[in-house]
Write an enzyme that holds these catalytic residues in place. Structure first.
Site, PDB file in Angstrom:
ATOM      1  N   LYS A 167      55.487   4.428 -42.231  1.00  0.00           N
ATOM      2  CA  LYS A 167      54.562   5.554 -42.011  1.00  0.00           C
ATOM      3  C   LYS A 167      53.136   5.096 -42.247  1.00  0.00           C
ATOM      4  O   LYS A 167      52.870   4.143 -42.997  1.00  0.00           O
ATOM      5  CB  LYS A 167      54.884   6.756 -42.907  1.00  0.00           C
ATOM      6  CG  LYS A 167      54.704   6.542 -44.426  1.00  0.00           C
ATOM      7  CD  LYS A 167      53.287   6.738 -44.940  1.00  0.00           C
ATOM      8  CE  LYS A 167      53.150   6.281 -46.387  1.00  0.00           C
ATOM      9  NZ  LYS A 167      51.822   5.923 -46.808  1.00  0.00           N
ATOM     10  N   ASP A 176      57.412   9.548 -50.907  1.00  0.00           N
ATOM     11  CA  ASP A 176      57.356   9.358 -49.454  1.00  0.00           C
ATOM     12  C   ASP A 176      58.737   9.341 -48.795  1.00  0.00           C
ATOM     13  O   ASP A 176      58.828   9.199 -47.574  1.00  0.00           O
ATOM     14  CB  ASP A 176      56.648   8.031 -49.117  1.00  0.00           C
ATOM     15  CG  ASP A 176      55.179   8.037 -49.503  1.00  0.00           C
ATOM     16  OD1 ASP A 176      54.579   9.124 -49.587  1.00  0.00           O
ATOM     17  OD2 ASP A 176      54.633   6.928 -49.720  1.00  0.00           O
TER      18      ASP A 176
HETATM   19  O1  C5P Z   1      56.625   8.614 -55.907  1.00  0.00           O
HETATM   20  P1  C5P Z   1      56.465   7.147 -55.974  1.00  0.00           P
HETATM   21  O2  C5P Z   1      57.483   6.497 -56.880  1.00  0.00           O
HETATM   22  O3  C5P Z   1      56.407   6.495 -54.641  1.00  0.00           O
HETATM   23  O4  C5P Z   1      55.046   6.905 -56.642  1.00  0.00           O
HETATM   24  C1  C5P Z   1      54.673   5.666 -57.177  1.00  0.00           C
HETATM   25  C2  C5P Z   1      53.450   5.846 -58.069  1.00  0.00           C
HETATM   26  O5  C5P Z   1      52.309   6.168 -57.267  1.00  0.00           O
HETATM   27  C3  C5P Z   1      53.536   6.966 -59.083  1.00  0.00           C
HETATM   28  O6  C5P Z   1      54.157   6.546 -60.268  1.00  0.00           O
HETATM   29  C4  C5P Z   1      52.059   7.304 -59.293  1.00  0.00           C
HETATM   30  O7  C5P Z   1      51.453   6.382 -60.159  1.00  0.00           O
HETATM   31  C5  C5P Z   1      51.455   7.089 -57.929  1.00  0.00           C
HETATM   32  N1  C5P Z   1      51.395   8.354 -57.137  1.00  0.00           N
HETATM   33  C6  C5P Z   1      50.481   9.329 -57.485  1.00  0.00           C
HETATM   34  N2  C5P Z   1      50.419  10.495 -56.752  1.00  0.00           N
HETATM   35  C7  C5P Z   1      51.227  10.681 -55.668  1.00  0.00           C
HETATM   36  C8  C5P Z   1      52.160   9.690 -55.297  1.00  0.00           C
HETATM   37  C9  C5P Z   1      52.222   8.531 -56.050  1.00  0.00           C
HETATM   38  O8  C5P Z   1      49.730   9.175 -58.439  1.00  0.00           O
HETATM   39  N3  C5P Z   1      51.115  11.815 -54.961  1.00  0.00           N
END
Ligand code: C5P
Length: 301
Positions: A12, A139
């Protein structure tokens, strides 16, 4: 039970990404427009004595094969939800770069969910798959759905967006990845942790998507994470400059970077842009990919 099931899921890019304030749980509220592009990872699920992961393909380097592999986490959570044992071998064929801002790990998780659902004969409701997906990562729900969609919350709440036509993208892949938490932390540092953008999606972008107006989409590309990504990796500016020099309709850092997405007028122009980027020496590799494409699906046969 089938002997094995292969599913694939797309990368994406974010056509627009507004990042609000950091929440109490450490995530940031966002308002984004996700767009799935034709660069795919595949996951083949085969019955096994326990959970095993292997990874091959041009972007396999650096992918964990232990329990923190996102495909493994997805399979484990789906099995727990369904009350079955996660006895499966997951083989990931990676074309989407790791830590590239293209949600490659999320694509693997989404493909694993679809492959395991079929292998285990669960026929899980779409809402169950979406809820397991959101547990794995922000995501992952979009990697299941694909197409073009608005994302809110931390990115897991989706509303499909109407997009007409097909857009020709060029993805400039950098040599080393960027850590998503590090890029969000740099954004907080640059603007102050208490500051956040208004959580809006530009109406001009939605109109351009609805009417298939590539120039309009190119003019609206925006990413709040671009500034921190450029701060951590100043050389990315050169990639965006090549896009401008060679007439890209728009160029933007994808998600938390370092991959940059350049929008071409058509496939011929995409080839010109890809050649210009390759000869500029500003990136490790270049991929051409159309968008939008569907989300995670079983590969027939
Ligand atoms: O959700 P995911 O594990 O992909 O997110 C990885 C990291 O990215 C989170 O731990 C956070 O530090 C950051 N993040 C964030 N806000 C979001 C998505 C991700 O701060 N909306």
């Amino acid at each position: 039970m089938p002997t094995s099931v292969t599913a694939r899921a797309p990368a994406k890019i974010n056509l627009s990404l507004a990042v609000g304030r950091r929440r109490a749980d450490g995530y940031h509220s966002i308002a984004t427009v996700f767009h799935a592009v034709g660069l795919w990872d595949e996951v083949t699920a085969t019955p096994a004595g326990g959970l095993e992961v292997s990874v091959t393909g041009p972007e396999a380097r650096g992918v964990p094969t232990g329990p923190d592999n996102l495909a493994a986490r997805a399979a484990t959570l789906l099995a727990a939800r369904a009350g079955v044992r996660p006895d499966v071998r997951l083989h990931v064929t990676k074309q989407i770069p790791v830590a590239g801002g293209l949600a490659g790990g999320s694509a693997d998780a989404a493909a694993a969910l679809v492959a395991c659902d079929a292998l285990w004969g669960l026929a899980a409701h779409r809402d169950v798959l979406l809820s397991v997906a959101a547990q794995v990562g922000s995501d992952v729900p979009f990697a299941l759905v694909g197409g073009t969609a608005m994302g809110t919350g931390r990115g897991e709440r989706l509303t499909p967006a109407l997009a007409r036509g097909r857009f020709s993208w060029v993805l400039a892949v950098a040599g080393d990845g960027l850590s998503t938490p590090a890029v969000y932390a740099e954004l907080d540092r640059l603007r102050g942790p208490a500051r956040g953008s208004p959580l809006v999606v530009p109406p001009e972008l939605m109109t351009a998507l609805r009417t298939g107006d590539a120039a309009g989409v190119g003019a609206c590309l925006h990413n709040d994470l671009q500034r921190p990504a450029l701060s951590l990796r100043p050389a990315l500016r050169k990639v965006l400059d090549v896009g401008e020099d060679y007439g890209a309709l728009g160029a933007v850092v994808s998600g938390s970077g370092p991959t940059c997405a350049l929008l071409a007028r058509d496939d011929d122009h995409a080839l010109d842009l890809a050649v210009a980027l390759t000869s500029s020496g500003t990136c490790r590799s270049v991929a051409r990919a159309p968008g939008p494409v569907p989300g995670a699906r079983v590969v027939p046969g």
